[in-house]
Enzyme design. Structure first.
Site, short mmCIF file in Angstrom:
data_model
loop_
_atom_site.label_atom_id
_atom_site.label_comp_id
_atom_site.label_asym_id
_atom_site.label_seq_id
_atom_site.Cartn_x
_atom_site.Cartn_y
_atom_site.Cartn_z
N GLN B 131 0.61 -1.02 -0.01
CA GLN B 131 0.02 -0.21 -0.05
C GLN B 131 0.95 1.24 0.04
O GLN B 131 1.78 1.43 0.92
CB GLN B 131 -0.98 -0.01 1.18
CG GLN B 131 -1.80 1.17 1.47
CD GLN B 131 -2.10 1.37 2.82
OE1 GLN B 131 -1.55 0.72 3.65
NE2 GLN B 131 -2.93 2.36 3.07
N GLY B 132 0.66 2.03 -0.93
CA GLY B 132 1.33 3.34 -1.06
C GLY B 132 0.76 4.53 -0.95
O GLY B 132 0.34 5.15 -1.85
N SER B 134 0.76 6.72 2.67
CA SER B 134 1.68 7.63 3.40
C SER B 134 2.95 8.44 2.62
O SER B 134 3.46 7.61 1.87
CB SER B 134 2.34 6.93 4.73
OG SER B 134 1.09 6.48 5.21
N SER B 166 4.38 -0.78 3.65
CA SER B 166 4.42 -2.04 4.34
C SER B 166 4.80 -3.13 3.23
O SER B 166 4.15 -3.21 2.04
CB SER B 166 3.21 -2.53 5.13
OG SER B 166 2.11 -2.68 4.31
N GLU B 249 -13.93 -3.89 4.58
CA GLU B 249 -13.15 -5.05 5.23
C GLU B 249 -12.97 -4.81 6.75
O GLU B 249 -12.07 -5.61 7.40
CB GLU B 249 -11.89 -5.22 4.34
CG GLU B 249 -12.26 -5.45 2.85
CD GLU B 249 -12.55 -7.00 2.80
OE1 GLU B 249 -11.94 -7.98 3.24
OE2 GLU B 249 -13.65 -7.23 1.96
N GLU B 382 -5.97 9.86 17.29
CA GLU B 382 -6.17 11.01 17.14
C GLU B 382 -7.42 11.36 15.91
O GLU B 382 -8.12 12.15 16.17
CB GLU B 382 -5.15 12.00 17.19
CG GLU B 382 -4.45 12.26 18.67
CD GLU B 382 -3.39 11.11 18.97
OE1 GLU B 382 -3.27 10.28 17.91
OE2 GLU B 382 -3.05 10.93 20.10
#
Lengths: 391, 417
Positions: B131-132, B134, B166, B249, B382
């Site tokens: 997953q790209g 951030s 990740s 999901e 947060e």
């Protein structure tokens, strides 16, 4: 798997909400809070007309034969409205103990009166030396001329000052373990030798009394269930009652969260609604998290009492008692912080909630007691698993 | 109300449990928290095991058959995932993000060709996706993504940098959030691309994290040419696609966490019985007993809240912002639980995996450090509380943020604030 309230339960909830807004309104709560009796016959009678006292009682005894989940729906609304009066003591303590422990004669003698609202009862359990451990029962019931002689003091007995009858847990055989030698007695509130003192307690919506027993003489017909074997059925009744308290807690947590967030939306300080500040917003969000997750735990615990194994029922009742009562306390204290000075006043309703939250927290075993029960159940489970592997 | 599985589901669960007993990889030891120490080993173990699941008919239970799934309901998928989570969580590791994010995005938002091309490879264990999202300046403020994609000759030319990607070091593909239009409000200028990691200009550099290991990476994109057909949805829909598919999901994620932590509590009860303090088992210490119970109670809250959400979704409910509750219910308790697990060990709490003196193979030490990330990844605590406050409780946005958004309009956004 189907985890949601049924259409019928939603309907029950709607009626209960309406009742607590109109009949047992917050103005009624306020006037009863400092009233010695703590309820009016008028509202009590209307509650009985709703069928609430007998929801869980079998139809043979004038009840509706419903499950704990149905009653929990009502209790959630009663908690939302901090409804005052001896409902909890009569229905969940006295009524449930009779259901679990009593023989046919006592059941048919008392349960129809409970269901119709004509009689009120309570459970005398805690003693001055018990602390928050409901299993510490030392009051003596000595055998005497074919009957029993009771001496000692019970404290924190809910609504004893308005009860028609009491169920008292006392020791017929010396020892520490509650599962050996504890017997339940049913006695009229006017029995000679019984003195009932109303205590000046924090939560005025549910009065507590000290009950002194001085040479109280009871016949063998006063025994509920079996002699020496009162704890097992009492424990089952207490588990059901705990879940009832949890339902109140969820209703109270929900309502305090709503009061705080409604206020945070409209109260302007530093030129913006205080709910825009993350310090306040996150506090409100946390209340929502706790109220919603407490409801999830409550549903499981209520379901487990009627449908789970005895082990699951016991575990769920203790888990829920800790989780829901702490959620309510956290929501009530947080709400006061959000309300600021307003929340510190007698005039605002929030203090009724805080006081009920604190009363529920300590009733029927506090969080420390129930965490200990959780570990004991986990240890038992671990032993069983090890045993299984070996065999 | 009913918490039980029905007879068919219960039979399915039993059948899967007994299949799993016979089909765990030979080199997997469930008593160790970590069996695979290199990316290669871990990736290979994941792929082999996923293939085995697929061949036995246990992969993607709730996906349509034409894409490699089993055509069953979400319930069957949750049953499989819970059993796996309480038995061999490590074997799921490299596939977690992919099954939780890439696959549902392609299934719900991809076109027919994308579904047919990519879903089977995800489900049968051939591929791993990362997953790209951030970036250095797009952490909690994910919509601030500045990786630029400029359309040219049927391709997007992509330049930028992603962080905390990740398992990128073992991935074949990546779901990539890029900025296709810098001239509109920042949430509106994003698009969602599928990136082949073998394309020229893609560079992966592992990030060593607080645990000492490397699950995460930096991803550098230098004039990478991504064919336009690799875009999911329309140009400018990237943000909507990213946040809505996340929610679908989430119930599986919560159920997996609930099952995994319930297993951890078993582990903790066992440890507390074996580990000593002043010569006596830790489990006899009243304070540790209380902490143990509290951990278990919080795990039960996660479990039963998760089941309630799952039941709602099974009956056709649409998951909403209240899903943030689940994230808070697993991430924050896990930190407390792991910290208590360490505390029970006294001085051994400093001993990591790999010594005869290690307790439970250093599980709680790893867990303590790894759990610091739990309240940061997948939306910080947060951010979750902002979502709940603003979208569930309808509290107003912070005036400085609201003002920026109003003033911003065009042109606001992709620059770091």
């Amino acid at each position: 798997m189907d985890i949601k309230l049924s259409e019928d339960q939603l309907e029950i909830a709607k009626h209960a909400r309406r009742f607590c807004e109109n009949e047992s309104s917050i103005e009624y709560v306020r006037s009863m809070f400092e009233d010695e009796r703590g309820f009016t016959d008028e509202v009590w009678g209307k509650m009985a007309d709703m069928g609430w006292m007998g929801m869980r009682l079998p139809e043979d005894y004038g009840g509706l034969g419903l499950g704990l989940m149905d009653l929990a729906v009502v209790l959630e609304e009663m908690g939302r409205g901090v409804a005052p009066g001896p409902f909890f003591s009569t229905v969940l303590l006295a009524g449930e103990t009779l259901m679990q422990a009593a023989g046919e004669e006592q059941k048919s003698g008392y349960l129809p009166g409970i269901a119709s609202g004509e009689i009120k009862g309570t459970l005398a359990l805690h003693e001055p030396d018990s602390g928050a451990d409901p299993g510490y029962i030392q009051m003596e019931a000595a055998e005497d001329r074919g009957g029993y002689l009771l001496n000692g003091t019970k404290i924190a007995v809910p609504d004893a000052h308005v009860a028609d009858f009491l169920i008292c847990a006392a020791r017929t055989r010396k020892g520490r373990r509650p599962d050996r030698g504890v017997t339940l007695f049913l006695l009229d509130a006017r029995t000679p030798g019984l003195t009932i003192h109303l205590l000046p307690t924090m939560d005025g919506t549910r009065k507590l009394c000290a009950v002194e027993f001085q040479q109280v003489r009871l016949g063998p017909d006063a025994i509920v269930g079996e002699v020496h074997k009162g704890w097992k059925p009492l424990l089952r009744a207490l588990q059901v009652a705990q879940v009832g308290l949890c339902a109140e807690c969820v209703g109270g947590a929900q309502r305090t969260m709503e009061i705080a967030t409604e206020y945070a939306r409209v109260r302007i300080q530093f030129d913006q609604p205080i709910g825009a500040f993350q310090a306040v917003k996150h506090r409100c969000a946390q209340m929502y998290v706790e109220a919603e997750s407490a409801r999830s735990v409550l549903y499981w615990a209520a379901w487990a009492q009627d449908h789970g194994s005895p082990g699951e029922a016991a575990m769920a009742a203790s888990v829920a008692k800790v989780y829901c009562s702490e959620a309510y306390r956290n929501c009530a204290t947080s709400a006061i912080q959000v309300l600021g000075g307003t929340g510190f006043s007698w005039e605002h309703d929030i203090h009724f909630y805080l006081k009920r939250a604190k009363a529920n927290e300590t009733a029927l075993g506090d969080a420390t007691y129930h965490r200990e029960q959780v570990v004991r159940l986990l240890e038992g489970e671990a032993k069983r698993k090890r045993g299984k592997k070996r065999s | 109300m009913d918490y039980r599985l029905d007879r068919r589901q219960e039979a399915f669960r039993k059948e899967f449990v007994s299949w799993l007993e016979k089909n765990l990889p030979a080199d997997f030891d469930p008593s160790r928290y970590r069996n695979y120490h290199t990316a290669e080993d871990w990736g290979r173990a994941y792929r082999d095991f996923q293939k085995r699941l697929f061949q036995a008919g246990y992969a993607a239970m709730h996906y349509p058959k034409e894409y490699g799934g089993q055509g069953k309901t979400l319930m069957e998928e949750v049953i499989v995932m819970q059993v796996l989570a309480s038995t061999c969580m490590e074997l799921r590791g490299p596939g977690m993000i992919m099954h939780g994010m890439a696959a549902p995005t392609i299934l719900h938002c991809g076109n027919e060709e994308q579904k047919r091309k990519y879903l089977p490879g995800i489900i049968d264990g051939t591929h791993i996706w990362c997953q790209g999202f951030s970036e250095p300046n797009a952490g909690s403020d994910v919509a601030n993504v500045s990786t630029r994609a400029v359309r040219k000759d049927g391709h997007y030319v992509v330049n930028g940098q992603k962080v905390w990607t990740s398992v990128a070091h073992m991935s074949d593909y990546c779901i990539l959030l890029v900025r296709t239009d810098p001239n509109v409000a920042k949430h509106k200028g994003l698009s969602y691309l599928l990136l082949d990691m073998k394309l020229p200009g893609v560079e992966v550099r592992p990030t060593r994290q607080i645990t000492g290991g490397s699950e995460f990476n930096e991803l550098f994109l230098d004039d990478v040419r991504v064919p336009v057909e690799m875009r999911v949805g329309e140009e400018g829909q990237g943000w909507m696609i990213a946040i809505t598919t996340l929610m679908f999901e989430r119930v599986i994620g919560d159920a997996v966490m609930g099952a995994a932590y319930e297993k951890n509590m078993d582990r903790m009860v066992h440890m507390a019985g074996e580990t000593k303090r002043a010569g006596r088992p830790v489990i006899e210490d009243p304070i540790f007993r209380q902490q143990l119970a509290q951990g278990y109670i919080e795990v039960m809250a996660l479990k039963y809240h998760g089941l309630r959400n799952l039941s709602t979704q099974l009956q056709g409910g649409i998951p909403g912002p209240e899903g943030s509750i689940g994230k808070l219910l697993w991430s924050e308790p896990n930190q407390r639980i792991c910290e208590n697990g360490m505390a029970m060990q006294g001085p051994f709490s400093q001993v990591l995996s790999g010594s005869p003196w290690s307790i439970q193979d250093g599980f709680w030490q790893y867990g303590f450090l790894r759990s610091r990330g739990n309240t940061i990844e997948a939306g910080t605590s947060e951010v979750q509380r902002n979502i709940i406050g603003e979208r569930c409780l309808h509290l107003p946005k912070d005036s400085s943020r609201a003002a920026r958004r109003i003033q911003g309009g065009k042109g606001d956004g992709h620059q770091a604030e």
